[in-house]
Design an enzyme around this catalytic site. Structure first.
Site, mmCIF file in Angstrom:
data_model
loop_
_atom_site.group_PDB
_atom_site.id
_atom_site.type_symbol
_atom_site.label_atom_id
_atom_site.label_comp_id
_atom_site.label_asym_id
_atom_site.label_seq_id
_atom_site.Cartn_x
_atom_site.Cartn_y
_atom_site.Cartn_z
ATOM 1 N N GLN A 151 0.843 -1.199 0.000
ATOM 2 C CA GLN A 151 0.000 0.000 0.000
ATOM 3 C C GLN A 151 0.881 1.253 0.000
ATOM 4 O OE1 GLN A 151 -3.565 -0.541 2.899
ATOM 5 N NE2 GLN A 151 -1.914 -1.847 3.654
ATOM 6 N N HIS A 164 -1.487 1.415 -4.263
ATOM 7 C CA HIS A 164 -1.964 2.802 -4.166
ATOM 8 C C HIS A 164 -1.106 3.761 -4.982
ATOM 9 C CE1 HIS A 164 -3.909 1.602 -0.076
ATOM 10 N NE2 HIS A 164 -4.589 1.180 -1.123
ATOM 11 N N CYS A 187 -1.912 13.240 -15.371
ATOM 12 C CA CYS A 187 -2.877 14.299 -15.654
ATOM 13 C C CYS A 187 -4.207 13.958 -14.977
ATOM 14 C CB CYS A 187 -3.082 14.424 -17.169
ATOM 15 S SG CYS A 187 -4.355 15.625 -17.598
ATOM 16 N N CYS A 200 -6.566 13.509 -18.587
ATOM 17 C CA CYS A 200 -6.334 12.543 -19.678
ATOM 18 C C CYS A 200 -5.394 11.450 -19.161
ATOM 19 C CB CYS A 200 -5.716 13.272 -20.887
ATOM 20 S SG CYS A 200 -3.957 13.558 -20.752
ATOM 21 N N THR A 259 0.623 -2.973 8.619
ATOM 22 C CA THR A 259 -0.541 -2.222 8.152
ATOM 23 C C THR A 259 -1.635 -2.246 9.215
ATOM 24 O OG1 THR A 259 -2.233 -1.987 6.421
ATOM 25 C CG2 THR A 259 -1.481 -4.228 6.883
ATOM 26 N N SER A 260 -2.311 -1.101 9.370
ATOM 27 C CA SER A 260 -3.412 -1.029 10.352
ATOM 28 C C SER A 260 -4.658 -1.686 9.768
ATOM 29 C CB SER A 260 -3.717 0.433 10.698
ATOM 30 O OG SER A 260 -4.196 1.091 9.529
ATOM 31 N N PRO A 284 3.541 -4.411 15.811
ATOM 32 C CA PRO A 284 3.585 -4.295 17.277
ATOM 33 C C PRO A 284 2.194 -4.124 17.894
ATOM 34 C CG PRO A 284 5.097 -2.731 16.237
ATOM 35 C CD PRO A 284 4.278 -3.327 15.146
ATOM 36 N N GLU A 285 1.222 -3.658 17.062
ATOM 37 C CA GLU A 285 -0.124 -3.406 17.611
ATOM 38 C C GLU A 285 -1.172 -4.356 17.015
ATOM 39 O OE1 GLU A 285 0.602 1.433 17.969
ATOM 40 O OE2 GLU A 285 -1.129 0.672 16.849
HETATM 41 C C1 BV8 Z 1 -11.879 2.635 -3.541
HETATM 42 C C2 BV8 Z 1 -2.442 6.746 -1.184
HETATM 43 C C3 BV8 Z 1 -13.974 2.645 -4.631
HETATM 44 C C4 BV8 Z 1 -2.105 8.165 -1.159
HETATM 45 C C5 BV8 Z 1 -4.168 5.887 0.296
HETATM 46 C C6 BV8 Z 1 -14.848 -1.089 0.764
HETATM 47 C C7 BV8 Z 1 -14.457 -1.327 -0.554
HETATM 48 C C8 BV8 Z 1 -13.894 -0.311 -1.318
HETATM 49 C C9 BV8 Z 1 -13.681 0.965 -0.756
HETATM 50 C C10 BV8 Z 1 -14.042 1.201 0.555
HETATM 51 C C11 BV8 Z 1 -14.635 0.191 1.310
HETATM 52 N N1 BV8 Z 1 -14.889 0.691 2.553
HETATM 53 C C12 BV8 Z 1 -14.471 1.987 2.601
HETATM 54 C C13 BV8 Z 1 -13.991 2.341 1.397
HETATM 55 C C14 BV8 Z 1 -13.479 3.654 1.063
HETATM 56 C C15 BV8 Z 1 -11.984 3.781 1.301
HETATM 57 C C16 BV8 Z 1 -11.553 3.191 2.619
HETATM 58 O O1 BV8 Z 1 -11.023 2.094 2.657
HETATM 59 N N2 BV8 Z 1 -11.750 3.927 3.695
HETATM 60 C C17 BV8 Z 1 -11.340 3.447 4.999
HETATM 61 C C18 BV8 Z 1 -10.508 4.500 5.696
HETATM 62 C C19 BV8 Z 1 -12.592 3.052 5.764
HETATM 63 N N3 BV8 Z 1 -11.252 3.145 0.222
HETATM 64 C C20 BV8 Z 1 -11.003 3.872 -0.862
HETATM 65 O O2 BV8 Z 1 -11.402 5.010 -1.028
HETATM 66 C C21 BV8 Z 1 -10.182 3.199 -1.958
HETATM 67 N N4 BV8 Z 1 -10.882 3.418 -3.170
HETATM 68 O O3 BV8 Z 1 -11.982 1.495 -3.230
HETATM 69 O O4 BV8 Z 1 -12.738 3.298 -4.350
HETATM 70 C C22 BV8 Z 1 -14.379 3.077 -5.985
HETATM 71 C C23 BV8 Z 1 -14.621 2.087 -6.928
HETATM 72 C C24 BV8 Z 1 -15.049 2.488 -8.180
HETATM 73 C C25 BV8 Z 1 -15.217 3.841 -8.504
HETATM 74 C C26 BV8 Z 1 -14.941 4.823 -7.551
HETATM 75 C C27 BV8 Z 1 -14.518 4.443 -6.279
HETATM 76 C C28 BV8 Z 1 -8.825 3.862 -2.115
HETATM 77 C C29 BV8 Z 1 -7.957 3.551 -0.958
HETATM 78 C C30 BV8 Z 1 -6.560 4.131 -1.198
HETATM 79 C C31 BV8 Z 1 -6.438 5.435 -0.495
HETATM 80 N N5 BV8 Z 1 -5.067 5.941 -0.641
HETATM 81 N N6 BV8 Z 1 -2.950 6.390 0.108
HETATM 82 C C32 BV8 Z 1 -1.091 8.497 -0.114
HETATM 83 O O5 BV8 Z 1 -0.403 7.599 0.410
HETATM 84 O O6 BV8 Z 1 -0.999 9.676 0.163
HETATM 85 S S1 BV8 Z 1 -4.507 5.135 1.760
HETATM 86 C C33 BV8 Z 1 -3.237 5.294 2.881
HETATM 87 O O7 BV8 Z 1 -3.574 4.390 3.936
HETATM 88 C C34 BV8 Z 1 -1.864 4.812 2.430
HETATM 89 O O8 BV8 Z 1 -1.843 4.218 1.148
HETATM 90 C C35 BV8 Z 1 -1.526 3.747 3.457
HETATM 91 O O9 BV8 Z 1 -0.641 2.820 2.992
HETATM 92 C C36 BV8 Z 1 -2.867 3.209 3.652
HETATM 93 C C37 BV8 Z 1 -3.097 2.233 4.722
HETATM 94 O O10 BV8 Z 1 -2.482 2.697 5.898
HETATM 95 P P1 BV8 Z 1 -1.312 1.759 6.483
HETATM 96 O O11 BV8 Z 1 -0.334 1.503 5.390
HETATM 97 O O12 BV8 Z 1 -1.919 0.593 7.153
HETATM 98 O O13 BV8 Z 1 -0.632 2.734 7.520
HETATM 99 P P2 BV8 Z 1 -1.153 3.067 8.995
HETATM 100 O O14 BV8 Z 1 -0.391 4.246 9.486
HETATM 101 O O15 BV8 Z 1 -2.646 3.103 8.988
HETATM 102 O O16 BV8 Z 1 -0.718 1.789 9.853
HETATM 103 C C38 BV8 Z 1 0.644 1.517 10.069
HETATM 104 C C39 BV8 Z 1 0.696 0.224 10.834
HETATM 105 O O17 BV8 Z 1 2.059 -0.156 10.963
HETATM 106 C C40 BV8 Z 1 0.134 0.338 12.247
HETATM 107 O O18 BV8 Z 1 -0.726 -0.770 12.477
HETATM 108 C C41 BV8 Z 1 1.378 0.243 13.139
HETATM 109 O O19 BV8 Z 1 1.111 -0.442 14.344
HETATM 110 C C42 BV8 Z 1 2.298 -0.576 12.288
HETATM 111 N N7 BV8 Z 1 3.729 -0.350 12.513
HETATM 112 C C43 BV8 Z 1 4.347 0.807 12.894
HETATM 113 N N8 BV8 Z 1 5.690 0.574 12.951
HETATM 114 C C44 BV8 Z 1 5.902 -0.723 12.583
HETATM 115 C C45 BV8 Z 1 4.651 -1.314 12.306
HETATM 116 N N9 BV8 Z 1 4.514 -2.594 11.934
HETATM 117 C C46 BV8 Z 1 5.645 -3.324 11.823
HETATM 118 N N10 BV8 Z 1 6.886 -2.823 12.051
HETATM 119 C C47 BV8 Z 1 7.044 -1.544 12.443
HETATM 120 N N11 BV8 Z 1 8.282 -1.055 12.686
HETATM 121 ZN ZN ZN Z 2 -3.812 15.681 -19.867
#
Ligand code: BV8
Ligand code: ZN
Length: 241
Positions: free
Chosen positions: A98, A116, A124, A127, A186-187, A212-213
Site C-alpha cells: 500500500q 496505491h 494528468c 487525460c 498495516t493497520s 507491534p499493535e
Molecule cells: C476505492 C495513497 C472505490 C495516497 C491511500 C470497501 C471497498 C472499497 C472501498 C471502501 C470500502 N470501505 C471503505 C472504502 C473507502 C476507502 C476506505 O477504505 N476507507 C477506509 C478509511 C474506511 N477506500 C477507498 O477510497 C479506496 N478506493 O476502493 O474506491 C471506488 C470504486 C469504483 C469507482 C470509484 C470508487 C482507495 C484507498 C486508497 C487510499 N489511498 N494512500 C497516499 O499515500 O498519500 S490510503 C493510505 O492508507 C496509504 O496508502 C496507506 O498505505 C494506507 C493504509 O495505511 P497503512 O499503510 O496501514 O498505515 P497506517 O499508518 O494506517 O498503519 C501503520 C501500521 O504499521 C500500524 O498498524 C502500526 O502499528 C504498524 N507499525 C508501525 N511501525 C511498525 C509497524 N509494523 C511493523 N513494524 C514496524 N516497525
Molecule cells: Zn492531460
C-alpha cells in the site's frame, strides 16, 4: 513465535506479503495512523482525495513534494531487504504494498504491486498522460503536456478513487492462490487492500501478522508477531533455503 513462523514459512510454496506504512517506519517515514502520523497533522480528506486536490491543487501538490523530499533521504530497512530475500528464495512470492514511497523497489523488489500508486509518478487529472519521474517538480506546473487542459497530480490512488482494475484483479488472483499471507506493518483499515486478508484465509492460506499493535485483521491471523518488522522478518528468514 518466531520458530513457529519459520516453520510456516519453510512449508509455504506460494507465500505472499501485504505491506503498509509500518514496513517503512524503521526507514524513518512517518506512518499514517500512529501518533504523529501523517494524517494527524493534516486531514486526509483535504489532502488525499480528488476534491481536496480540486479545492487546493497547490497545497496538495506541495504536501506530496514534502513527502517525496522526506522519502528521498530515507533508505530501505532490514524489513524491505528481507522481503526481497524472500522473493529470491520463493519464485512464487509477490509483494502487494500500500506504500507509495518506492522503497521496496529501491531495495531490489521486482515482483511487487503498488496498490496505491507511487510518489514518483505524476499524471494528468483529466487525460491518461502519466510519467514516472524521480525529479517530480516541486511546484505544480499546471499544464498537462498532452491535453494542455488537465492539471498534473500525484500518481497515487486517493480515497474514493478506484485502484487500477488490473492491479486489483491480479492481487485477488495472488491472494486466492497463496498458501501463506504475511500481513506486514498495516493497520488494515483501508479497503480494498484490507479485504485481501479474509479473502486469503477463506482460500485456505495461513496468515502471519507482523505488527507491534493489534489490528482489525488480527483475528484472522494464524500467528501474530508483536514486533517491528525490521527485527522479526530477518529472524524468520534466517536459515531459510
Ligand atoms: C476505492 C495513497 C472505490 C495516497 C491511500 C470497501 C471497498 C472499497 C472501498 C471502501 C470500502 N470501505 C471503505 C472504502 C473507502 C476507502 C476506505 O477504505 N476507507 C477506509 C478509511 C474506511 N477506500 C477507498 O477510497 C479506496 N478506493 O476502493 O474506491 C471506488 C470504486 C469504483 C469507482 C470509484 C470508487 C482507495 C484507498 C486508497 C487510499 N489511498 N494512500 C497516499 O499515500 O498519500 S490510503 C493510505 O492508507 C496509504 O496508502 C496507506 O498505505 C494506507 C493504509 O495505511 P497503512 O499503510 O496501514 O498505515 P497506517 O499508518 O494506517 O498503519 C501503520 C501500521 O504499521 C500500524 O498498524 C502500526 O502499528 C504498524 N507499525 C508501525 N511501525 C511498525 C509497524 N509494523 C511493523 N513494524 C514496524 N516497525
Ligand atoms: Zn492531460
Amino acid at each position: 513465535m518466531i520458530e513457529q513462523a519459520k516453520a510456516l514459512l519453510r512449508g509455504a510454496k506460494r507465500p505472499l506479503a501485504l505491506a503498509g506504512a509500518g514496513l517503512s517506519a524503521e526507514s524513518g517515514i512517518p506512518t499514517f495512523r500512529n501518533s504523529g502520523g501523517l494524517w494527524k497533522e493534516k486531514k486526509a480528506e483535504d489532502l488525499a482525495t480528488p476534491d481536496g486536490f480540486r479545492r487546493d491543487p497547490q497545497m496538495v501538490w506541495e504536501w506530496y513534494a514534502h513527502r517525496r523530499d522526506q522519502v528521498r533521504e530515507c533508505k530501505p530497512n532490514p524489513g524491505h531487504t528481507a522481503l526481497v530475500e524472500l522473493e529470491r528464495l520463493r519464485p512464487e512470492f509477490w509483494l502487494l504494498t500500500q506504500n507509495v514511497d518506492g522503497l521496496s523497489r529501491t531495495a531490489g523488489a521486482t515482483r511487487v504491486l503498488e496498490l496505491h500508486g507511487s510518489l514518483w509518478v505524476f499524471k494528468c487529472f483529466t487525460c491518461p498522460y502519466s510519467r514516472q519521474d524521480l525529479q517530480v517538480p516541486t511546484l505544480l506546473n499546471n499544464q498537462c503536456p498532452v491535453c494542455k487542459t488537465g492539471l498534473l497530480r500525484p500518481g497515487v490512488v486517493w480515497f474514493h478513487e478506484p485502484l487500477d482494475p488490473w492491479i486489483v484483479s491480479r492481487s485477488q488472483e495472488l491472494v486466492t492462490a497463496c498458501d501463506l499471507l504475511l500481513v506486514v506493518g498495516t493497520s488494515a483499515q483501508v479497503y480494498p487492500a484490507a479485504g485481501f486478508v479474509p479473502l486469503a484465509m477463506q482460500a485456505g492460506a495461513k496468515i502471519i501478522e507482523i505488527n507491534p499493535e493489534d489490528t482489525p485483521m488480527s483475528k484472522y491471523a494464524t500467528l501474530t508477531i508483536r514486533q517491528p518488522v525490521g527485527k522479526a522478518l530477518p529472524e524468520m528468514l534466517a536459515g531459510l533455503i
